[in-house]
Design a protein around this motif. Structure first.
Motif, PDB file in Angstrom:
ATOM      1  N   ALA A 194      -4.084  10.687   0.372  1.00 31.39           N
ATOM      2  CA  ALA A 194      -4.887  10.194  -0.735  1.00 31.39           C
ATOM      3  C   ALA A 194      -5.751  11.309  -1.318  1.00 31.39           C
ATOM      4  N   LEU A 195      -5.987  11.220  -2.623  1.00 33.31           N
ATOM      5  CA  LEU A 195      -6.927  12.077  -3.335  1.00 33.31           C
ATOM      6  C   LEU A 195      -8.147  11.227  -3.669  1.00 33.31           C
ATOM      7  N   ARG A 196      -9.316  11.718  -3.287  1.00 33.44           N
ATOM      8  CA  ARG A 196     -10.535  10.931  -3.487  1.00 33.44           C
ATOM      9  C   ARG A 196     -11.598  11.750  -4.216  1.00 33.44           C
ATOM     10  N   GLN A 197     -12.456  11.038  -4.962  1.00 37.66           N
ATOM     11  CA  GLN A 197     -13.576  11.668  -5.655  1.00 37.66           C
ATOM     12  C   GLN A 197     -14.872  11.038  -5.172  1.00 37.66           C
ATOM     13  N   TRP A 198     -15.862  11.900  -4.912  1.00 37.94           N
ATOM     14  CA  TRP A 198     -17.134  11.471  -4.346  1.00 37.94           C
ATOM     15  C   TRP A 198     -18.290  11.944  -5.210  1.00 37.94           C
ATOM     16  N   ASP A 199     -19.258  11.054  -5.429  1.00 33.52           N
ATOM     17  CA  ASP A 199     -20.470  11.416  -6.153  1.00 33.52           C
ATOM     18  C   ASP A 199     -21.460  11.993  -5.150  1.00 33.52           C
ATOM     19  N   ALA A 200     -21.750  13.274  -5.275  1.00 33.01           N
ATOM     20  CA  ALA A 200     -22.619  13.939  -4.310  1.00 33.01           C
ATOM     21  C   ALA A 200     -24.063  13.468  -4.411  1.00 33.01           C
ATOM     22  N   ARG A 201     -24.453  12.877  -5.526  1.00 32.70           N
ATOM     23  CA  ARG A 201     -25.830  12.361  -5.654  1.00 32.70           C
ATOM     24  C   ARG A 201     -26.037  11.139  -4.766  1.00 32.70           C
ATOM     25  N   SER A 202     -25.038  10.259  -4.730  1.00 34.94           N
ATOM     26  CA  SER A 202     -25.168   9.005  -3.989  1.00 34.94           C
ATOM     27  C   SER A 202     -24.413   9.013  -2.665  1.00 34.94           C
ATOM     28  N   GLY A 203     -23.395   9.859  -2.553  1.00 31.91           N
ATOM     29  CA  GLY A 203     -22.553   9.864  -1.362  1.00 31.91           C
ATOM     30  C   GLY A 203     -21.455   8.823  -1.401  1.00 31.91           C
ATOM     31  N   TYR A 204     -21.309   8.109  -2.525  1.00 24.97           N
ATOM     32  CA  TYR A 204     -20.304   7.062  -2.636  1.00 24.97           C
ATOM     33  C   TYR A 204     -19.000   7.601  -3.218  1.00 24.97           C
ATOM     34  N   MET A 205     -17.888   7.008  -2.778  1.00 29.33           N
ATOM     35  CA  MET A 205     -16.596   7.320  -3.371  1.00 29.33           C
ATOM     36  C   MET A 205     -16.495   6.627  -4.718  1.00 29.33           C
ATOM     37  N   VAL A 206     -16.090   7.373  -5.739  1.00 28.47           N
ATOM     38  CA  VAL A 206     -16.016   6.805  -7.080  1.00 28.47           C
ATOM     39  C   VAL A 206     -14.580   6.537  -7.521  1.00 28.47           C
ATOM     40  N   SER A 207     -13.613   7.225  -6.904  1.00 23.43           N
ATOM     41  CA  SER A 207     -12.212   7.008  -7.270  1.00 23.43           C
ATOM     42  C   SER A 207     -11.309   7.359  -6.087  1.00 23.43           C
ATOM     43  N   GLU A 208     -10.158   6.709  -6.030  1.00 24.43           N
ATOM     44  CA  GLU A 208      -9.149   7.027  -5.030  1.00 24.43           C
ATOM     45  C   GLU A 208      -7.781   6.925  -5.679  1.00 24.43           C
ATOM     46  N   TYR A 209      -6.929   7.912  -5.402  1.00 23.60           N
ATOM     47  CA  TYR A 209      -5.591   7.958  -5.984  1.00 23.60           C
ATOM     48  C   TYR A 209      -4.562   8.107  -4.867  1.00 23.60           C
ATOM     49  N   ARG A 210      -3.543   7.255  -4.931  1.00 24.32           N
ATOM     50  CA  ARG A 210      -2.485   7.286  -3.926  1.00 24.32           C
ATOM     51  C   ARG A 210      -1.126   7.419  -4.592  1.00 24.32           C
ATOM     52  N   GLY A 211      -0.130   7.707  -3.781  1.00 20.99           N
ATOM     53  CA  GLY A 211       1.228   7.848  -4.285  1.00 20.99           C
ATOM     54  C   GLY A 211       2.108   8.669  -3.370  1.00 20.99           C
ATOM     55  N   HIS A 212       1.488   9.519  -2.549  1.00 25.07           N
ATOM     56  CA  HIS A 212       2.274  10.331  -1.622  1.00 25.07           C
ATOM     57  C   HIS A 212       2.592   9.556  -0.343  1.00 25.07           C
ATOM     58  N   ALA A 213       3.743   9.875   0.242  1.00 20.77           N
ATOM     59  CA  ALA A 213       4.174   9.242   1.490  1.00 20.77           C
ATOM     60  C   ALA A 213       3.850  10.103   2.702  1.00 20.77           C
ATOM     61  N   ALA A 214       3.175  11.224   2.482  1.00 17.21           N
ATOM     62  CA  ALA A 214       2.776  12.117   3.580  1.00 17.21           C
ATOM     63  C   ALA A 214       1.480  12.805   3.179  1.00 17.21           C
ATOM     64  N   GLU A 248       0.829  -1.203   0.000  1.00 12.07           N
ATOM     65  CA  GLU A 248       0.000   0.000   0.000  1.00 12.07           C
ATOM     66  C   GLU A 248       0.861   1.249   0.000  1.00 12.07           C
ATOM     67  N   ALA A 249       1.962   1.211   0.783  1.00  5.40           N
ATOM     68  CA  ALA A 249       2.852   2.362   0.856  1.00  5.40           C
ATOM     69  C   ALA A 249       3.525   2.621  -0.483  1.00  5.40           C
ATOM     70  N   GLU A 250       3.769   1.575  -1.275  1.00  2.00           N
ATOM     71  CA  GLU A 250       4.452   1.720  -2.548  1.00  2.00           C
ATOM     72  C   GLU A 250       3.502   2.012  -3.698  1.00  2.00           C
ATOM     73  N   GLN A 251       2.207   1.977  -3.461  1.00  2.00           N
ATOM     74  CA  GLN A 251       1.246   2.240  -4.519  1.00  2.00           C
ATOM     75  C   GLN A 251       1.392   3.678  -5.002  1.00  2.00           C
ATOM     76  N   ASP A 252       1.520   3.840  -6.305  1.00  2.00           N
ATOM     77  CA  ASP A 252       1.628   5.168  -6.881  1.00  2.00           C
ATOM     78  C   ASP A 252       0.795   5.219  -8.157  1.00  2.00           C
ATOM     79  N   ASP A 253      -0.326   5.920  -8.075  1.00  2.00           N
ATOM     80  CA  ASP A 253      -1.240   6.029  -9.211  1.00  2.00           C
ATOM     81  C   ASP A 253      -0.947   7.240 -10.089  1.00  2.00           C
ATOM     82  N   SER A 254       0.102   7.985  -9.774  1.00  2.00           N
ATOM     83  CA  SER A 254       0.371   9.219 -10.501  1.00  2.00           C
ATOM     84  C   SER A 254       1.033   8.946 -11.843  1.00  2.00           C
ATOM     85  N   GLU A 255       0.896   9.908 -12.746  1.00  2.00           N
ATOM     86  CA  GLU A 255       1.530   9.832 -14.056  1.00  2.00           C
ATOM     87  C   GLU A 255       2.940  10.400 -14.029  1.00  2.00           C
ATOM     88  N   MET A 256       3.174  11.371 -13.135  1.00  2.00           N
ATOM     89  CA  MET A 256       4.464  12.042 -13.080  1.00  2.00           C
ATOM     90  C   MET A 256       4.663  12.634 -11.697  1.00  2.00           C
TER      91      MET A 256
END
Length: 417
Positions: A364-384, A63-71
């Motif tokens: 983490a950077l997360r995206q939420w659908d305000a209509r449903s209240g559900y998380m639709v995406s999560e992006y990780r890569g930072h160590a802090a 999990e700590a090594e996960q990096d979803d970033s492009e650059m």
């Protein structure tokens, strides 16, 4: 450094005659306003856990090594506090950091276009002007510098008191800043014509120029909110006492038409203000405990970020306890409570959808659908923790700034695209 004096605008100077903005002109276009301001006198455990509900060392490492970033941009040697995308092309980013540095760099490959040199304290504000032709950088000590992107040259600088915030005008080369002594400064760039908006001696902790380009809303450390007339230099409305907040303002947002302003404070409340009447028309707060751990009864659940949805009558309020609250604007009822494991730092609505993005102390950077209240995406890569982020208008690209000394570029992808 530009040699300017406070309130040096002259409506009837010898060199030119200033055209007065007609505040009753409701048909003014953005171009008209820009021209006018040129002459202003200024549940269940997931598979990531073992049978006892604890993550194994291998799983934690993965999990700590996960990096979803492009650059990843790694030129900073201290925490990266702020980030901005150039609004014209979204091809350049500017970041400021604890290392007293600000860099303008290409989003595609991280190449440094130029460095905003000369700062001697942490750069906490860095942003592009409305047309991407200029970039401003400001440090905690109050040194503000403006650079011309095309020539990569510094064209203006000014020293104020300890800097709290910096804001470009949405249509014109006009810069606003709020300082620790309670003053709000306005300059016309690069000429440097200066105007100050003086109030109480407490900090001007947050500020926002309204979409009409003629007014600004400013929040103060004592909980007061003031609506300023940028041309006349006087307060239109003052919200204080029982109507104001019980603690320092932390954040501000305005609706697309500028008729409403949303304020957030360390007192744990968000307030909705009608800008025409200067009246509080709604109060939003959470009751209950913290998302994780315990909070003393007298510890406030500070509001860290607020925002209006552009396509639906919804607002979002982000709290220090990790709660993202989605409220219905018309009924002022809580619609969804989206929980984070750590405190939320910043939120931003997409320009043309009901999706709101958040960054938090867990990196983490997360995206939420305000209509449903559900998380639709999560992006990780930072160590802090992520301290700031921004998105392009199409919401296909996000750039983050983190305490791990890095900025990262993420391509945003969702199932509905």
């Amino acid at each position: 450094m530009a040699n300017t004096e406070q309130n040096s605008f002259d409506l009837h100077g010898d060199e030119e005659i200033i055209e007065v903005i007609d505040l009753n002109d409701t048909e003014a276009t953005p171009d008209d306003l820009a021209d006018d301001l040129e002459d202003v006198d200024f549940g269940e455990p997931s598979a990531a856990y073992n049978d006892e509900g604890w993550e194994t060392e291998d799983e934690m490492e993965a999990e700590a090594e996960q990096d979803d970033s492009e650059m990843t941009f790694s030129r900073h040697t201290g925490s990266v506090f702020c980030v901005s995308l150039d609004p014209a092309t979204n091809s350049l980013a500017v970041t400021g950091g604890e290392d007293d540095k600000a860099y303008v760099w290409r989003v595609s490959d991280g190449h440094v276009v130029f460095e905003c040199t000369g700062h001697k304290d942490s750069v906490t504000c860095a942003m592009f002007s409305h047309d991407s032709s200029l970039v401003a950088s400001g440090d905690m000590s109050g040194m503000i510098k403006v650079w011309k992107v095309e020539t990569k040259q510094e064209i203006w600088s000014f020293q104020v008191g300890d800097l709290e915030w910096l804001e470009w005008h949405p249509y014109a080369p006009v810069l606003l800043a709020g300082t620790d002594d309670g003053n709000v400064w306005m300059w016309k760039i690069p000429g440097g014509d200066c105007k100050t908006f003086q109030s109480s001696s407490c900090q001007a902790t947050s500020g926002k120029i309204l979409p009409d380009g003629k007014r600004a809303v400013v929040g103060y450390e004592d909980g007061t909110v003031r609506l300023w007339d940028l041309k006349q230099g006087n307060t239109i409305h003052v919200i204080k006492g029982q109507d104001g907040h019980k603690g320092a303002l932390t954040c501000l947002a305005c609706s697309k038409d500028g008729s409403l302003v949303l304020t957030g404070s360390v007192d744990g409340r968000a307030k909705l203000v009608n800008t025409a009447a200067g009246k509080v028309v709604g109060v939003f707060s959470l009751e209950g405990g913290k998302a994780t751990g315990r909070r003393d009864e007298d510890e406030s659940n500070s509001v860290e970020s607020v925002g209006f949805c552009n396509i639906l009558p919804l607002i979002a309020v982000a709290y220090l306890d990790g709660t993202l609250a989605i409220y219905d604007l018309s009924t002022q009822v809580l619609r969804h409570s989206c929980r984070h494991e750590t405190g939320i730092v910043h939120l931003q609505w997409e320009e043309s959808s009901s999706v709101v993005s958040t960054c938090s102390l867990d990196g983490a950077l997360r995206q939420w659908d305000a209509r449903s209240g559900y998380m639709v995406s999560e992006y990780r890569g930072h160590a802090a923790e992520i301290l700031d982020f921004t998105m392009n208008r199409e919401a296909t690209l996000a750039v983050t700034a983190s305490g791990d000394n890095q900025a990262k570029v993420f391509c945003l992808q969702r199932p509905d695209r």
